[in-house]
Enzyme design. Sequence first.
Site, PDB file in Angstrom:
ATOM      1  N   LYS A  25      38.778  30.495  51.575  1.00 40.09           N
ATOM      2  CA  LYS A  25      39.190  30.992  49.945  1.00 40.09           C
ATOM      3  C   LYS A  25      39.387  31.505  49.284  1.00 40.09           C
ATOM      4  CE  LYS A  25      39.184  28.430  46.414  1.00 40.09           C
ATOM      5  NZ  LYS A  25      40.848  28.873  45.403  1.00 40.09           N
ATOM      6  N   GLN A  42      35.357  38.868  50.225  1.00 44.17           N
ATOM      7  CA  GLN A  42      35.252  38.091  49.821  1.00 44.17           C
ATOM      8  C   GLN A  42      34.285  36.762  50.892  1.00 44.17           C
ATOM      9  OE1 GLN A  42      37.763  37.014  47.191  1.00 44.17           O
ATOM     10  NE2 GLN A  42      36.423  35.231  46.623  1.00 44.17           N
ATOM     11  N   LYS A  70      30.872  36.759  49.165  1.00 46.02           N
ATOM     12  CA  LYS A  70      30.824  36.733  47.714  1.00 46.02           C
ATOM     13  C   LYS A  70      31.202  35.192  47.371  1.00 46.02           C
ATOM     14  CE  LYS A  70      34.127  38.054  45.320  1.00 46.02           C
ATOM     15  NZ  LYS A  70      35.432  38.665  44.413  1.00 46.02           N
ATOM     16  N   LYS A 124      41.704  36.147  51.461  1.00 52.64           N
ATOM     17  CA  LYS A 124      42.792  37.148  50.536  1.00 52.64           C
ATOM     18  C   LYS A 124      44.208  37.012  51.348  1.00 52.64           C
ATOM     19  CE  LYS A 124      42.036  38.809  46.742  1.00 52.64           C
ATOM     20  NZ  LYS A 124      40.861  39.073  45.634  1.00 52.64           N
ATOM     21  N   GLY A 136      44.376  32.653  42.119  1.00 50.80           N
ATOM     22  CA  GLY A 136      44.927  34.085  41.415  1.00 50.80           C
ATOM     23  C   GLY A 136      44.172  35.369  41.959  1.00 50.80           C
ATOM     24  N   ASP A 137      44.621  36.823  41.357  1.00 46.33           N
ATOM     25  CA  ASP A 137      43.730  37.954  41.710  1.00 46.33           C
ATOM     26  C   ASP A 137      45.464  38.290  41.015  1.00 46.33           C
ATOM     27  OD1 ASP A 137      41.842  39.303  42.909  1.00 46.33           O
ATOM     28  OD2 ASP A 137      43.960  40.792  43.346  1.00 46.33           O
ATOM     29  N   THR A 165      35.778  34.554  35.464  1.00 44.53           N
ATOM     30  CA  THR A 165      35.234  35.473  36.242  1.00 44.53           C
ATOM     31  C   THR A 165      34.597  36.438  35.044  1.00 44.53           C
ATOM     32  OG1 THR A 165      37.423  35.440  37.999  1.00 44.53           O
ATOM     33  CG2 THR A 165      36.437  37.034  37.175  1.00 44.53           C
ATOM     34  N   ASN A 218      43.049  39.155  33.146  1.00 46.43           N
ATOM     35  CA  ASN A 218      42.627  37.938  33.242  1.00 46.43           C
ATOM     36  C   ASN A 218      40.459  38.453  32.739  1.00 46.43           C
ATOM     37  OD1 ASN A 218      40.814  35.637  35.127  1.00 46.43           O
ATOM     38  ND2 ASN A 218      42.081  34.788  33.759  1.00 46.43           N
ATOM     39  N   SER A 249      36.547  27.636  40.717  1.00 49.25           N
ATOM     40  CA  SER A 249      37.965  27.211  42.101  1.00 49.25           C
ATOM     41  C   SER A 249      37.046  26.631  42.675  1.00 49.25           C
ATOM     42  CB  SER A 249      38.324  28.623  42.732  1.00 49.25           C
ATOM     43  OG  SER A 249      39.835  29.003  42.380  1.00 49.25           O
TER      44      SER A 249
HETATM   45  P1  NDP Z   1      45.250  41.310  36.399  1.00 48.17           P
HETATM   46  O1  NDP Z   1      46.364  41.227  36.996  1.00 48.17           O
HETATM   47  O2  NDP Z   1      45.184  39.261  34.989  1.00 48.17           O
HETATM   48  O3  NDP Z   1      44.884  42.116  35.031  1.00 48.17           O
HETATM   49  C1  NDP Z   1      44.535  43.497  36.093  1.00 48.17           C
HETATM   50  C2  NDP Z   1      44.267  44.324  34.577  1.00 48.17           C
HETATM   51  O4  NDP Z   1      44.352  45.390  35.905  1.00 48.17           O
HETATM   52  C3  NDP Z   1      45.842  44.593  34.070  1.00 48.17           C
HETATM   53  O5  NDP Z   1      45.731  44.959  32.915  1.00 48.17           O
HETATM   54  C4  NDP Z   1      45.764  46.109  34.755  1.00 48.17           C
HETATM   55  O6  NDP Z   1      46.916  46.838  34.348  1.00 48.17           O
HETATM   56  C5  NDP Z   1      44.972  46.462  35.443  1.00 48.17           C
HETATM   57  N1  NDP Z   1      45.285  47.658  36.692  1.00 48.17           N
HETATM   58  C6  NDP Z   1      45.831  47.153  38.171  1.00 48.17           C
HETATM   59  N2  NDP Z   1      45.571  47.357  38.619  1.00 48.17           N
HETATM   60  C7  NDP Z   1      45.245  48.966  38.034  1.00 48.17           C
HETATM   61  C8  NDP Z   1      45.190  50.299  38.748  1.00 48.17           C
HETATM   62  N3  NDP Z   1      46.250  50.299  39.873  1.00 48.17           N
HETATM   63  N4  NDP Z   1      45.218  51.102  37.378  1.00 48.17           N
HETATM   64  C9  NDP Z   1      45.326  50.810  36.750  1.00 48.17           C
HETATM   65  N5  NDP Z   1      44.995  49.672  35.940  1.00 48.17           N
HETATM   66  C10 NDP Z   1      45.527  48.896  36.686  1.00 48.17           C
HETATM   67  O7  NDP Z   1      44.110  40.632  37.130  1.00 48.17           O
HETATM   68  P2  NDP Z   1      42.900  40.313  37.063  1.00 48.17           P
HETATM   69  O8  NDP Z   1      42.002  40.644  36.088  1.00 48.17           O
HETATM   70  O9  NDP Z   1      42.588  38.944  37.526  1.00 48.17           O
HETATM   71  O10 NDP Z   1      41.771  41.398  37.806  1.00 48.17           O
HETATM   72  C11 NDP Z   1      41.129  42.022  37.776  1.00 48.17           C
HETATM   73  C12 NDP Z   1      40.316  42.334  38.403  1.00 48.17           C
HETATM   74  O11 NDP Z   1      39.198  41.674  39.025  1.00 48.17           O
HETATM   75  C13 NDP Z   1      40.625  42.637  40.679  1.00 48.17           C
HETATM   76  O12 NDP Z   1      40.140  43.899  40.421  1.00 48.17           O
HETATM   77  C14 NDP Z   1      41.002  41.668  40.791  1.00 48.17           C
HETATM   78  O13 NDP Z   1      40.670  40.959  42.490  1.00 48.17           O
HETATM   79  C15 NDP Z   1      39.167  41.228  40.299  1.00 48.17           C
HETATM   80  N6  NDP Z   1      38.800  39.711  40.862  1.00 48.17           N
HETATM   81  C16 NDP Z   1      39.999  38.398  39.610  1.00 48.17           C
HETATM   82  C17 NDP Z   1      39.563  37.380  39.653  1.00 48.17           C
HETATM   83  C18 NDP Z   1      39.842  36.635  39.090  1.00 48.17           C
HETATM   84  O14 NDP Z   1      39.949  35.419  38.713  1.00 48.17           O
HETATM   85  N7  NDP Z   1      40.895  37.092  38.655  1.00 48.17           N
HETATM   86  C19 NDP Z   1      37.612  36.873  40.372  1.00 48.17           C
HETATM   87  C20 NDP Z   1      37.447  37.799  41.127  1.00 48.17           C
HETATM   88  C21 NDP Z   1      37.495  39.425  40.725  1.00 48.17           C
HETATM   89  P3  NDP Z   1      48.556  46.327  33.961  1.00 48.17           P
HETATM   90  O15 NDP Z   1      48.513  45.335  32.518  1.00 48.17           O
HETATM   91  O16 NDP Z   1      49.404  47.311  33.385  1.00 48.17           O
HETATM   92  O17 NDP Z   1      49.344  45.496  34.902  1.00 48.17           O
HETATM   93  O1  2IT Z   2      38.271  37.451  43.736  1.00 45.48           O
HETATM   94  C1  2IT Z   2      38.356  36.517  43.643  1.00 45.48           C
HETATM   95  O2  2IT Z   2      36.876  36.332  44.100  1.00 45.48           O
HETATM   96  C2  2IT Z   2      39.380  35.914  43.101  1.00 45.48           C
HETATM   97  N1  2IT Z   2      40.750  36.514  43.180  1.00 45.48           N
HETATM   98  C3  2IT Z   2      39.699  34.733  42.820  1.00 45.48           C
HETATM   99  C4  2IT Z   2      39.321  33.696  43.981  1.00 45.48           C
HETATM  100  C5  2IT Z   2      39.265  32.508  43.927  1.00 45.48           C
HETATM  101  O3  2IT Z   2      39.820  31.807  44.863  1.00 45.48           O
HETATM  102  O4  2IT Z   2      39.296  31.787  42.813  1.00 45.48           O
END
Ligand code: NDP
Ligand code: 2IT
Length: 451
Positions: free
Chosen positions: A90, A111, A114, A126, A165-166, A209, A240, A383
């Site tokens: 997952k 992961q 976690k 992943k 997603g990520d 998240t 997100n 999830s």
């Molecule tokens: P999104 O794609 O929705 O948003 C990512 C945000 O971070 C965007 O605003 C993006 O900018 C910015 N960003 C991404 N890469 C960079 C970079 N290299 N430098 C500067 N800004 C950056 O992703 P999420 O919100 O889903 O994910 C954010 C973090 O949370 C990640 O580390 C992800 O692994 C982690 N995460 C996500 C989960 C989930 O359920 N979605 C669960 C657990 C962890 P821009 O808008 O310009 O692209």
């Molecule tokens: O980093 C993470 O935990 C995620 N991007 C979510 C993974 C998931 O299976 O919901």
Amino acid sequence: MASYAEKVMEELKTRYPYQPEFLQAVQEVLQSLTPILDKNKKYENYRIIERIVEPERTIAFRVEWVDDTGAIQVNRGYRIQFNSAIGPYKGGLRLHPSVNMSILKFLGFEQIFKNSLTGLAIGGAKGGSDFDPKGKSENEVMRFCQTFMNELFRHIGATIDVPAGDIGTGGREIGFLYGQYKKLTKSFEGVLTGKNLLFGGSLARTEATGYGAVYFAESMLKERGESLEGKTCAVSGAGNVATYCCQKLHQIGAKPVTVTDSKGMIYDKNGINVDVLKQVKEVERASLTRYKELVPSAEYTAVADYPEGLHKVWTVPCYAAFPCATQNEVNARDAEKLLANGCQCVTEGANMPSTLDAVHAFVKAKIAFGPAKAANAGGVATSQLEMEQNAGMQSWSFEEVDNKLHGIMQNIFTNASETAKEFGQAGNLVVGANIAGFKKVADAMIAQGVC
Ligand code: NDP
Ligand code: 2IT
């Protein structure tokens, strides 16, 4: 003499010198495991560390698609099935030009622990691609997702491996991936999470998240007799995790004043307007300069104008910081600045947002520090709740899912906190989370034999 963990770490550095993010993630975990490895020689006897740092399976493939001009494009696709000792693989799919084996191995490795911490039966994985959804048309994103799934479908399944997603992969991409999976397999099953509510998605998964990170921060602060109410918070990211972190902070009476994207930062002294943020990022898919257009009183700073060696967002005085963008976005100097400005709480919404030096600074300062694998586990936990609903052909209410999420985050905090105490490091949730996450997986691996 070097400890067991140190010896494995040195071997790993020699074997994978070009995977810095992976080595960083392993180092953070192994540094924490010394107390449990010293106490229980069985882990060394069963060579658990050598085994746990190698993925069970690594899938790498070509993704070719035709863009809107008729030109053929080629990307690289991956799925790292890291560990299935306690449940089906997952973990999310990242779509970002920086994606490579090092980044995905770090994310897959994190992961494992976690997912173990959630208390649910899910293994670690992943995947993703160096495809950049930014600036692509809907049709291009759809064609990419379809060809990506043309290979991925043979490796996944509702009880085998369930991607989500990520960064760069949201509801739109999950929809296209799901449609193609169904086309190829004829099977309507919970093979992906983060789906649209119309075809098996769970209420509160979108929020999970960000909400979970705030619940985790509240648990940490409650134990210290503190709370977030009325406090100024600095949040990074604008996707997100950041959006729903800001939303929950407002709901509990705190004030998030910043968000960032890859091009710059917004400081809004009145508190981030979440409706505007959603309009900019979820609807228009625009840059944060658009936020400034819609909220002229907010301040915008471009990345090029950040102070040398610092991420400007961490120079904003705050009681609590929520890094929610990406890896290594809080360095040692950022940490120093946050602490000098009186920050009392850092909760990692992103994966590995703090460098090793920054983590050490927060732990040394004894502030409330919530490491990513504990603090952002609410997404993957929800999830799993989506998988549970799909398997039972049910659809739970928002309140039911949110209540379960809240309970899971509280349990993760208690588990990490109690484990830290048990190993003589009260308050150190890095050690607590790593040991608690590791123990369950390692013991399951031993029980299942060498196979
Ligand atoms: P999104 O794609 O929705 O948003 C990512 C945000 O971070 C965007 O605003 C993006 O900018 C910015 N960003 C991404 N890469 C960079 C970079 N290299 N430098 C500067 N800004 C950056 O992703 P999420 O919100 O889903 O994910 C954010 C973090 O949370 C990640 O580390 C992800 O692994 C982690 N995460 C996500 C989960 C989930 O359920 N979605 C669960 C657990 C962890 P821009 O808008 O310009 O692209
Ligand atoms: O980093 C993470 O935990 C995620 N991007 C979510 C993974 C998931 O299976 O919901």
